[in-house]
Design a protein around this motif. Structure first.
Motif, mmCIF file in Angstrom:
data_model
loop_
_atom_site.group_PDB
_atom_site.id
_atom_site.type_symbol
_atom_site.label_atom_id
_atom_site.label_comp_id
_atom_site.label_asym_id
_atom_site.label_seq_id
_atom_site.Cartn_x
_atom_site.Cartn_y
_atom_site.Cartn_z
ATOM 1 N N ASN A 230 0.806 -1.222 0.000
ATOM 2 C CA ASN A 230 0.000 0.000 0.000
ATOM 3 C C ASN A 230 0.839 1.271 0.000
ATOM 4 N N SER A 231 2.168 1.127 0.093
ATOM 5 C CA SER A 231 3.033 2.305 0.107
ATOM 6 C C SER A 231 3.167 2.889 -1.296
ATOM 7 N N SER A 232 3.729 4.066 -1.373
ATOM 8 C CA SER A 232 3.935 4.718 -2.675
ATOM 9 C C SER A 232 4.936 3.959 -3.531
ATOM 10 N N SER A 233 5.780 3.129 -2.873
ATOM 11 C CA SER A 233 6.792 2.366 -3.610
ATOM 12 C C SER A 233 6.279 1.008 -4.066
ATOM 13 N N SER B 245 11.579 -1.265 -5.955
ATOM 14 C CA SER B 245 10.375 -1.013 -5.167
ATOM 15 C C SER B 245 10.639 -1.206 -3.680
ATOM 16 N N TYR C 286 11.036 1.598 -0.586
ATOM 17 C CA TYR C 286 10.119 1.473 0.555
ATOM 18 C C TYR C 286 10.888 1.368 1.874
#
Length: 627
Positions: free
Chosen positions: A124-127, A216, A220
């Motif tokens: 769910n993170s931006s990464s 990714s 993160y």
């Protein structure tokens, strides 16, 4: 910290190789790991669809089991009952939400809860990317074991629980032993699962080989790193760590180079309040340095019974290794028929080094590192040198042009033994000193002792030379091929001390050298008198050990035993008989005694014998031409 700094620089200089798969000589794959990643041997591969459903599963072949996986500081150093999940690929007990429902045993808390929570944060993170979300979506359904049972990967007992270990009592349920028990060493619950994403419309890169996946997780995880501190390696202020990588030599290696233990071992208490006061290393430097070390060991390291011998240059991996059979890629300089002196060979070595010397930069230094672990958890740097490249190459040149002799244990491309001139590699020195049955533990210890003799131009330890000399003087204690090999290696060691030419020196009036020549002539004379199919040792060889200790007394015995063979050869023995008289007359009257011989007698023995064999080969060739 110099070795850590140079490993860090090596990573930075080869960052273009990160994640690119390379293969060792045995076909095993390896790569320069991205930071926040490690390797793990996986047992089961699970493929999920892009919309988060189960697609298929298969057991992984051992040769394809090494898997590049993301890791956190805690998971990379987890041990025992500590719950520290890997971010994506992990053991069945971590990744299966239905593990407990199928009889899986847990000690305290259920690991899946920690695993799925951590994976959710990444997804769910931006990464987070689409592949991570697909895997998370599937695993959150908590039906992995159920799907693996349906796919005939995992096996259940009559009660619908996971079978811990295979037993004959389960033969009523299964026709034959399920393959999973041949793949996993322990019970099924210890199986390591790796995940991949399947698409029916396009070919996707494997998750553990996808650079986008690497990037990714790195992006993160960088957002989660802790407080900054002064890095003792670079001097910069960066997020620090007190947890450092293991699996340095291979995927099953638990030993660490850097660790702190104050709760039971009291490593630093009394001197410092915290471990980072003793040494503080940034997370980035630790990751890059350790990953560079793992990659270098796979790429060009030498390993003897888990002891690593590594030579590298930060910005150029093409550097000769002193432990190599042929470090200059000279393909073992062949011996010429005419006399070949050490100076001529030194020129050949210098030519081979020109290419390396021409590639000198401002940071032209060579690193030499030896690693080993005394226990399963602790590894140590046994030897480290950072030396100027030009000086390093000069030291190699000196070693390979002074510790030199004629050898016949090397093979060509057709797997045939060839005569070659050169220095024996350290491993062959170990076998010459302690025998072909010497344990790896003994060999690695001697190789470690020989390396400074090459790199730092130190003298070869006398006990090594003495041991090789004693074995070379006792040919009846070993097979002929081993003795010939031991003899040539020992001659190289003694030549390193004495500085003789390889070719026969008829002007050398040294007592020991002359006695060695006498022994060689007696050996050749008797050998020529024996029939071609007779392989027994000559009297000169049989009495060689006694001859080295009591030359005058033993020579009387050897010379008396020569008379029948001189009579058998007749006129063919005249040249050799005259040569015996000539060499014996050169020994001073006072020196013809029973004082033990030094290693120089082996040089005289080898050179004289080689000269006689070469002369016979020339004469035979001339006779064939005449006929």
């Amino acid at each position: 910290m110099t070795w850590l700094l140079n490993l860090y620089k090596t990573y930075e200089a080869n960052v273009d190789r990160v994640g690119k798969i390379e293969k060792k000589y045995n076909g095993q794959e390896y790569t320069l790991l991205p930071i926040s990643h490690t390797t793990q041997n996986a047992h089961i591969e699970v493929e999920v669809t892009e919309d988060g459903n189960f697609h298929s599963a298969s057991l992984i072949d051992k040769n394809d089991s090494s898997t590049l996986i993301p890791c956190t500081e805690d998971s990379s150093s987890r041990a025992g009952s500590k719950i520290a999940p890997y971010p994506l690929h992990d053991k069945l007990s971590y990744v299966a939400g239905d593990f407990v429902a199928f009889g899986g045993k847990i000690k305290k808390e259920e690991p899946f809860a920690y695993y799925i929570s951590q994976l959710q944060e990444w997804a769910n993170s931006s990464s987070g990317n689409k592949k991570v979300r697909s895997i998370y979506q599937y695993l959150s359904k908590k039906q992995l074991i159920k799907d693996l049972v349906v796919a005939n990967i995992l096996c259940l007992d009559a009660n619908g629980k996971l079978i811990e270990k295979w037993d004959k009592k389960y033969e009523s349920l299964y026709d034959e032993k399920p393959p999973i028990f041949s793949v996993v060493a322990g019970d099924q619950s210890s199986a390591f699962i790796r995940f991949n994403v399947y698409s029916p419309n396009k070919i996707l890169k494997k998750v553990w080989k996808d650079p986008e996946m690497f990037e990714s997780f790195v992006n993160y995880y960088n957002e989660l790193l802790g407080d900054e501190g002064i890095c003792y390696v670079t001097g910069e202020r960066l997020p620090s760590t007190d947890k450092h990588a293991n699996k340095i030599r291979h995927a099953g290696d638990k030993a660490k180079l850097i660790s702190a233990n104050d709760t039971s071992g009291f490593t630093f208490r009394g001197r410092f309040a915290k471990s980072n006061e003793a040494v503080n290393i940034s997370y980035e430097v630790s990751q890059k340095a350790h990953n560079a070390l793992k990659w270098l060991i796979n790429h060009q390291g030498k390993m003897i019974e888990e002891r690593v011998f590594l030579v590298w240059q930060n910005n150029d991996l093409d550097i000769p290794n002193p432990l190599d059979e042929d470090p200059f890629s000279m393909n073992s300089t062949p011996v010429k028929n005419e006399a070949f002196t050490n100076k001529e060979f030194a020129r050949e070595v210098a030519k081979a080094l020109e290419g390396y010397k021409n590639n000198l930069s401002l940071d032209s230094h060579v690193n030499i590192l030896i690693l080993d672990a005394a226990t399963t958890g602790r590894m140590a740097v046994l030897y480290y040198r950072n030396i100027d490249k030009e000086l390093y190459l000069d030291r190699l040149k000196k070693w390979h042009s002074t510790c030199v002799w004629i050898h016949r244990y090397r093979k060509n491309e057709d797997n045939q033994y060839i005569e070659s001139l050169g220095a024996p590699p350290p491993k062959e020195i170990a076998l010459a000193a302690y025998g072909s049955k010497a344990s790896d533990k003994i060999v690695k210890g001697l190789v470690e002792r020989i390396l400074p003799c090459i790199i730092d131009d130190r003298k070869i330890p006398l006990d090594i030379v003495r041991s090789a000399f004693q074995r070379a003087s006792n040919p009846v204690s070993m097979e002929k091929w081993e003795w010939e090999k031991t003899l040539s290696v020992t001659c190289a060691l003694i030549n390193k001390q004495e500085g003789y030419d390889v070719a026969l020196d008829t002007e050398n009036m040294d007592r020991d050298y002359l006695f060695g020549r006498l022994l060689a002539i007696a050996d050749v004379l008797e050998r020529r008198a024996l029939s071609s199919n007779e392989t027994r040792a000559t009297n000169a060889i049989r009495y060689m050990n006694a001859f080295s200790k009591h030359p005058e007394r033993t020579w009387n015995t050897i010379q008396s035993s020569l008379q029948p063979y001189q009579a058998k050869l007749g006129a063919k023995a005249i040249y050799l008989s005259k040569l015996i008289d000539e060499v014996a007359s050169q020994i001073d009257f006072n020196d013809f005694n029973n004082k033990p011989l030094s290693g120089k007698y082996l040089l005289g023995f080898y050179s004289q014998r080689y000269e006689l064999y070469q002369k016979k080969d020339k004469n035979d060739a001339q006779e064939e031409v005449t006929n």
